[in-house]
Design a protein around this motif. Structure first.
Motif, PDB file in Angstrom:
ATOM      1  N   PRO A  53      -4.809   3.997  29.081  1.00 17.09           N
ATOM      2  CA  PRO A  53      -6.122   3.772  29.960  1.00 17.09           C
ATOM      3  C   PRO A  53      -7.078   3.057  29.068  1.00 17.09           C
ATOM      4  CG  PRO A  53      -4.899   5.959  30.337  1.00 17.09           C
ATOM      5  CD  PRO A  53      -4.266   5.415  29.238  1.00 17.09           C
TER       6      PRO A  53
ATOM      7  N   ARG B 188      -7.987  -2.585  26.262  1.00 17.51           N
ATOM      8  CA  ARG B 188      -8.223  -3.790  26.598  1.00 17.51           C
ATOM      9  C   ARG B 188      -7.099  -4.916  26.270  1.00 17.51           C
ATOM     10  NH1 ARG B 188     -10.785  -8.405  24.565  1.00 17.51           N
ATOM     11  NH2 ARG B 188     -12.121  -9.663  26.126  1.00 17.51           N
TER      12      ARG B 188
ATOM     13  N   HIS C 199      -7.247  -7.576  31.121  1.00  9.26           N
ATOM     14  CA  HIS C 199      -6.847  -6.424  31.867  1.00  9.26           C
ATOM     15  C   HIS C 199      -7.269  -5.164  30.945  1.00  9.26           C
ATOM     16  CE1 HIS C 199      -3.338  -3.804  32.899  1.00  9.26           C
ATOM     17  NE2 HIS C 199      -3.996  -3.613  33.521  1.00  9.26           N
TER      18      HIS C 199
ATOM     19  N   PRO D  21      -6.964  -1.643  31.693  1.00  9.22           N
ATOM     20  CA  PRO D  21      -6.213  -0.255  32.698  1.00  9.22           C
ATOM     21  C   PRO D  21      -7.118   0.932  32.980  1.00  9.22           C
ATOM     22  CG  PRO D  21      -4.880  -1.066  30.845  1.00  9.22           C
ATOM     23  CD  PRO D  21      -6.056  -1.733  30.381  1.00  9.22           C
ATOM     24  N   GLY D  22      -6.946   1.481  33.880  1.00  8.27           N
ATOM     25  CA  GLY D  22      -7.651   2.761  34.091  1.00  8.27           C
ATOM     26  C   GLY D  22      -9.189   2.512  34.078  1.00  8.27           C
ATOM     27  N   TRP D  23      -9.901   1.456  34.410  1.00  2.00           N
ATOM     28  CA  TRP D  23     -11.287   1.288  34.258  1.00  2.00           C
ATOM     29  C   TRP D  23     -12.086   2.090  35.083  1.00  2.00           C
ATOM     30  CZ3 TRP D  23     -15.024  -1.705  37.295  1.00  2.00           C
ATOM     31  CH2 TRP D  23     -16.093  -2.204  36.248  1.00  2.00           C
TER      32      TRP D  23
ATOM     33  N   SER E 200       0.893   0.683  42.463  1.00  2.00           N
ATOM     34  CA  SER E 200       0.896  -0.311  41.362  1.00  2.00           C
ATOM     35  C   SER E 200       1.623  -1.267  42.081  1.00  2.00           C
ATOM     36  CB  SER E 200       1.382   0.283  40.255  1.00  2.00           C
ATOM     37  OG  SER E 200       2.816   0.533  40.550  1.00  2.00           O
TER      38      SER E 200
ATOM     39  N   LEU F  49      -0.266  -3.632  37.277  1.00  3.10           N
ATOM     40  CA  LEU F  49      -1.748  -3.369  37.577  1.00  3.10           C
ATOM     41  C   LEU F  49      -1.635  -1.930  38.534  1.00  3.10           C
ATOM     42  CD1 LEU F  49      -3.429  -6.594  38.998  1.00  3.10           C
ATOM     43  CD2 LEU F  49      -3.667  -5.382  36.614  1.00  3.10           C
TER      44      LEU F  49
ATOM     45  N   ASP G 284      -7.205  -0.066  37.674  1.00  4.46           N
ATOM     46  CA  ASP G 284      -7.012  -1.182  36.823  1.00  4.46           C
ATOM     47  C   ASP G 284      -8.085  -2.233  37.041  1.00  4.46           C
ATOM     48  OD1 ASP G 284      -5.308   0.185  35.634  1.00  4.46           O
ATOM     49  OD2 ASP G 284      -3.719  -1.200  35.425  1.00  4.46           O
TER      50      ASP G 284
END
Length: 224
Positions: free
Chosen positions: A10, A13, A22, A24-26, A154, A174, A178
């Protein structure tokens, strides 16, 4: 990115192509829940979520609702002329602000975020059987980045090149929360969702299926 069965941690970048990022977990869980609730409201109208009919008669398997501008293949209008003629809901200021924050953080560039002015959002819902074929986002007059937010199940997001629907491409996993931003040399890259993974969403989110919100600058005005 799918890489030997390993998924990015998470917040880590990744850049699968120049200008494509991308994160993740933004979105934290509370923001994910807020967006899911908002999507449910938008899906009820004033222009309800629907399956888009393509010019040659095909029907997209995803269901879509638009904000700010209505997208119908392959143009934008203020009214949903292919879905009853109603005027679409406005793009909320808070969602545009989220898009600016996404660009700033994805590119680590506060100025790029401040300059980003999304005026439309497409909300796509994927049930277990929905897919999206390889395509370009090229109906906008602006080449500003596209901001993509994932919620729920996902999926495999196939991110290609700007010249062809075929290889080379990269498959990116994804998950809910994300962020994926693509602009610059990747702004007009072909991309697709060849499959989702039903049942992978956190039950606490209260969503069966996948929601994808894409923010864009159309470059249009009401004057044309």
């Amino acid at each position: 990115m799918v890489d030997g069965g390993l998924f990015p941690a998470p917040g880590r970048r990744r850049e699968p192509a120049p200008g494509a990022v991308h994160v993740p977990g933004w979105l934290p869980p509370d923001e994910q829940r807020r967006l899911v609730a908002a999507c449910r409201d938008w899906a009820r109208g004033p222009v309800p979520m629907r399956h888009t009919r393509l010019p040659r008669g095909g029907v997209m398997s995803v269901r879509t609702v638009c904000l700010g501008w209505h997208w119908a293949p392959y143009r934008y209008t203020r009214t949903a002329d292919d879905a009853g003629g109603g005027r679409v809901a406005e793009l909320p200021d808070w969602l545009a602000a989220l898009g600016r924050r996404a660009v700033a953080e994805a590119y680590d560039d506060p100025a790029a975020g401040a300059a980003y002015a999304p005026d439309t959002a497409l909300v796509n819902f994927y049930d277990a059987g929905a897919r999206m074929g390889m395509h370009q986002d090229k109906d906008e007059k602006s080449d500003a980045p596209v901001v993509s937010l994932s919620l729920g199940d996902s999926c495999v997001f196939r991110f290609g090149n700007t010249e062809t629907r075929t290889k080379p491409y990269t498959d990116v996993e994804l998950a809910s929360g994300d962020l994926f931003v693509f602009g610059g040399p990747s702004r007009f890259a072909y991309h697709a969702v060849p499959r989702t993974h039903p049942g992978t969403a956190d039950p606490a989110l209260g969503l069966a299926g996948r929601l994808n919100i894409t923010l864009r600058e159309t470059g249009l005005t009401d004057a044309g």
